[in-house]
Design an enzyme around this catalytic site. Structure first.
Site, PDB file in Angstrom:
ATOM      1  N   ASP A 295      38.682  46.033  41.890  1.00 45.23           N
ATOM      2  CA  ASP A 295      37.616  45.024  41.940  1.00 45.23           C
ATOM      3  C   ASP A 295      37.621  44.359  43.316  1.00 45.23           C
ATOM      4  O   ASP A 295      38.540  44.532  44.120  1.00 45.23           O
ATOM      5  CB  ASP A 295      37.790  44.009  40.797  1.00 45.23           C
ATOM      6  CG  ASP A 295      36.499  43.234  40.514  1.00 45.23           C
ATOM      7  OD1 ASP A 295      35.508  43.414  41.243  1.00 45.23           O
ATOM      8  OD2 ASP A 295      36.494  42.423  39.566  1.00 45.23           O
TER       9      ASP A 295
ATOM     10  N   GLU B 212      31.209  34.181  37.039  1.00 47.40           N
ATOM     11  CA  GLU B 212      32.656  34.281  37.264  1.00 47.40           C
ATOM     12  C   GLU B 212      33.332  32.896  37.255  1.00 47.40           C
ATOM     13  O   GLU B 212      32.979  32.042  36.450  1.00 47.40           O
ATOM     14  CB  GLU B 212      32.926  35.087  38.540  1.00 47.40           C
ATOM     15  CG  GLU B 212      32.288  36.479  38.446  1.00 47.40           C
ATOM     16  CD  GLU B 212      32.673  37.420  39.566  1.00 47.40           C
ATOM     17  OE1 GLU B 212      33.796  37.322  40.096  1.00 47.40           O
ATOM     18  OE2 GLU B 212      31.855  38.283  39.910  1.00 47.40           O
TER      19      GLU B 212
END
Ligand code: BGC
Length: 609
Positions: free
Chosen positions: A279, A479
């Site tokens: 990621d 997020e």
């Protein structure tokens, strides 16, 4: 697409061996630089087509909100065309291997202007409809291909255990069985639709302590397997070609360096034959020295590394580690074979340049057909939590006052990962679709919008209006910026925004709506006190403590983040369709109580039970 696990085992073996032959033949011709290039994924703002060729780059991504030109499908096709052409030049120093471009099409191809934006996953979890999820996957794939793109970083298979987590809305449910029941269907929809899927984030992303994004999931192995690993089984069985590693840790050990989880469990035990992607900047924190960090990730089993900006350092650092013998050449060969396998098996080598593909150039993009699927998803995702005095369904001839900050705001409806990483507010950036108000106006001619410049005078009392629809909720976020926790920065360097004091802040400190957005309860109470029955519609990425708002409302509807087709809300409020949504996670009340359990949801009066 799904050639690893075809329903016809004999022919699958033939196909698989053809794939392997091509992969190995290509691998045998590659230099170490070419191999490391395939393993490198920069962000589009930091790499040109010429650099893609020169450094043999295997993949480029768009971070949330990173969009070319005017952000129309044609701009995306042109950009992809340029990267593709660079990757396909063949000469003495360069092999023609098509680039695999990746985007976050996590609720439709929603970064692109004019896309159909589907409800975020939490709403789909409420809908309890795996077939719908597969159709959404197919429609999304079509809109991704319309932009000349071949890969989406979806589905998120997180099992969100704590609504304080800022990514709760990316999770279908707190129930691993529900997530697992969708996993294969969404993968099938995407991949049969011609787009490579990426199951993420491996593993335990939804189980972090306190719901802290990128935090630590503290559970024993049996629990990790039962809750967080389980949904990956149907995704892999359906042939998901890629998996992204989680920025979180398991019992204090970062997943990005977790050899046991990646190599032993995912690739070994579960037999995953595709490739594993890291990621965003997930490698950086593994060691002080960037080369050592890269080595730790690759040795743990990561095959392709998302290095948005530091890709040159990654290439040099990994090369040095291979030359030193820290990373075995065999590991590099395995990583590259996996990447090539995905490129061959997905048919990428057979595809024409993006501009010449049948599915590109905007075909199906934002179409009526896709918007109809999204609207169906909206109405199925709505959960009715309260309906005192049977105020719902509303009468289409009624005088309905519509108000609240999310009543006429397509951006808010869509939430994060829409046009921008953190989402947008207002109607302008969301081209096409309908706000909730626009949907109501279309069916109820007597409805009036108050606020947003639409009606200046305050409503007087129940003689003027039969009912009010108040649409309240959260502002868009993504997020860690959506976390509910004590103030303090999100771990810097692992986000899309530049780190800096005060920049990376959580959404708030409490799940209590009246404290996060005190204006909402004031509006609801103000109308209720005038004797107007209030239908509250909550637009949010998660269940919130809304005791005060509920108490002042006659009816209360959890609408999650419905996306671009707000008309699906009116479909149900005015009784053209019944409520079928059921809570995908428990709904908290004041104190530590669960006010409504998972599975709760009312229907309209008179419906069959
Ligand atoms: C997120 C991923 C996403 C990636 C690329 C990261 O910050 O954690 O889910 O796919 O960015 O945009």
């Amino acid at each position: 697409m799904n050639r690893f696990t075809s329903a016809r085992p004999a022919s699958a073996t033939v196909v698989a061996s053809n794939v392997e032959r091509r992969v190995l033949a290509l691998l045998a011709r590659m230099t170490l630089d070419q191999k490391i290039g395939q393993m490198t994924q920069p962000e589009r703002l930091h790499v040109t087509p010429a650099q893609v060729k020169r450094h043999h780059i295997g993949s480029v991504l768009s971070g949330g909100g990173s969009c070319p030109g005017d952000n129309r499908p044609a701009d995306w096709v042109a950009m992809n065309d340029a990267y593709w052409a660079a990757s396909m030049e063949e000469d003495a120093d360069h092999l023609a291997i098509p680039i695999l471009y990746g985007v976050d099409a996590i609720h439709g191809n929603a970064n692109v202007r004019g896309a159909t934006v589907f409800p975020h996953n939490i709403g789909l979890g409420a809908a309890r409809d795996p077939g719908l999820v597969e159709r959404i996957g197919r429609a999304t794939a079509r809109e991704v291909r319309a932009a000349g793109v071949d890969w989406t970083f979806a589905p998120t298979l997180a099992v969100a255990g704590d609504p304080r987590w800022g990514r709760t809305y990316e999770s279908y449910s707190e129930d691993p069985r529900l997530v697992g029941g969708y996993a294969g269907r969404i993968v099938r929809g995407l991949q049969e639709g011609g787009v490579v899927a990426c199951a993420k984030h491996w593993v335990g992303d939804g189980g972090t302590r306190g719901g802290v994004d990128q935090g630590d999931t503290v559970v024993d192995e049996a629990e990790l397997r039962r809750v967080h690993i389980a949904p990956y089984v149907p995704a892999l069985e359906t042939g998901a070609l890629t998996v992204m590693v989680s920025l979180s840790s398991w019992n204090g050990e970062q997943c990005h360096a977790h050899r046991y989880l990646i190599r032993d469990v995912l690739k070994g035990e579960m037999g995953f034959g595709g490739f594993v992607l890291s990621d965003w900047n997930g490698v950086d924190p593994l060691a002080d020295d960037f080369g050592e960090a890269a080595a730790a990730a690759v040795n743990a089993g990561i095959d392709m590394v998302m290095v948005p900006e530091r890709w040159r350092e990654f290439i040099a650092g990994l090369r040095a580690q291979v030359e030193r013998g820290v990373v075995p050449v065999g590991r590099i060969d395995d990583a590259v074979a996996r990447i090539l396998r995905v490129k061959v098996a997905s048919g990428l080598f057979e595809r024409a340049r993006p501009a010449e593909r049948r599915g590109s150039n905007g075909v199906g993009f934002g179409s009526h057909e896709h918007r109809a699927v999204a609207r169906e998803a909206v109405r199925k995702s709505l959960v009715l939590l309260r309906n005192e005095g049977a105020v719902l369904p509303l009468d289409k001839g009624a005088r309905v006052l519509v108000t609240g900050p999310a009543a006429h705001d397509r951006g808010r409806q869509c939430g994060g990962f829409t046009v921008e990483w953190q989402g947008v507010t207002g109607n302008e950036a969301i081209v096409g679709g309908t706000s909730i108000w626009e949907g109501i106006r279309a069916v109820a001619p007597g409805a009036v919008l108050w606020g947003g410049g639409a009606r200046a005078a305050e409503p007087s009392d129940a003689r003027e209006f039969d009912a009010a629809v108040v649409v309240i909720g959260e502002r868009p976020y993504a997020e860690g910026m959506g976390d509910i926790r004590e103030l303090g920065p999100v771990r810097p360097g692992t986000n899309h925004l530049p780190a800096g004091p005060g920049v990376l802040r959580p959404y708030g400190r409490t799940l209590e709506l009246a404290s996060l957005h005190p204006e909402a309860v004031r509006t609801v109470r103000g109308l209720a006190e005038r004797g107007i029955p209030v239908v509250t519609v909550l637009v949010s990425g998660r269940p919130l403590v809304a005791d005060a708002e509920m108490a002042a409302s006659s009816a209360f509807v959890a609408a999650w983040l419905p996306g671009s087709e707000g008309a699906g809300v009116a479909d149900v409020l005015f009784g053209d369709h019944d409520f079928v949504g059921r809570l995908p996670m428990g709904w908290p009340g004041g104190g530590d109580d669960v006010l409504f359990p998972r599975g709760y949801g009312l229907q309209l009066p008179g419906s069959e039970v």
